[in-house]
Scaffold this motif. Structure first.
Motif, PDB file in Angstrom:
ATOM      1  N   MET A   1       0.884  -1.051   0.075  1.00 13.49           N
ATOM      2  CA  MET A   1       0.115   0.033   0.098  1.00 13.49           C
ATOM      3  C   MET A   1       0.778   1.348   0.050  1.00 13.49           C
ATOM      4  O   MET A   1       1.801   1.516   0.812  1.00 13.49           O
ATOM      5  N   LEU A   2       0.433   2.015  -0.921  1.00 16.28           N
ATOM      6  CA  LEU A   2       1.374   3.379  -0.895  1.00 16.28           C
ATOM      7  C   LEU A   2       0.351   4.309  -0.575  1.00 16.28           C
ATOM      8  O   LEU A   2      -0.647   4.946  -1.620  1.00 16.28           O
TER       9      LEU A   2
ATOM     10  N   LEU B   1      -2.243  -0.762  -9.893  1.00  9.58           N
ATOM     11  CA  LEU B   1      -1.481   0.030 -10.797  1.00  9.58           C
ATOM     12  C   LEU B   1      -0.497  -0.609 -11.659  1.00  9.58           C
ATOM     13  O   LEU B   1      -0.190  -0.406 -12.494  1.00  9.58           O
ATOM     14  N   LEU B   2       0.359  -1.825 -10.875  1.00 11.99           N
ATOM     15  CA  LEU B   2       1.522  -2.489 -11.536  1.00 11.99           C
ATOM     16  C   LEU B   2       0.958  -3.629 -12.553  1.00 11.99           C
ATOM     17  O   LEU B   2       1.988  -3.812 -13.177  1.00 11.99           O
TER      18      LEU B   2
ATOM     19  N   LEU C   1      -1.062  -1.094  -4.646  1.00 17.16           N
ATOM     20  CA  LEU C   1      -0.090  -1.342  -5.960  1.00 17.16           C
ATOM     21  C   LEU C   1      -0.512  -2.366  -6.814  1.00 17.16           C
ATOM     22  O   LEU C   1       0.005  -2.181  -8.067  1.00 17.16           O
ATOM     23  N   HIS C   2      -1.282  -3.448  -6.437  1.00 19.21           N
ATOM     24  CA  HIS C   2      -1.467  -4.451  -7.490  1.00 19.21           C
ATOM     25  C   HIS C   2      -2.231  -4.059  -8.522  1.00 19.21           C
ATOM     26  O   HIS C   2      -1.790  -4.250  -9.599  1.00 19.21           O
TER      27      HIS C   2
END
Length: 50
Positions: free
Chosen positions: A1-2, A10-11, A7-8
């Motif tokens: 988490m950012l 997004l990436l 993040l999953h």
């Protein structure tokens, strides 16, 4: 988490969506040539992010 953003998605999912969208734009650009530059830009961003 950012910063409460996972993040999953997004990436992993963003590059897949960009490449699918670029494919659709490339098919559209066969008829309307003004979409060609946008399709190329979307394709390059999808490839780099992948």
């Amino acid at each position: 988490m950012l910063g409460n953003v996972p993040l999953h998605p997004l990436l992993v999912h963003a590059p897949i969506a960009l490449l699918l969208f670029a494919t659709i734009l490339l098919l559209i650009s066969l008829k309307w040539t003004q979409f060609k530059l946008f399709a190329l830009f979307t394709l390059v961003v999808g490839l780099i992010s992948g």
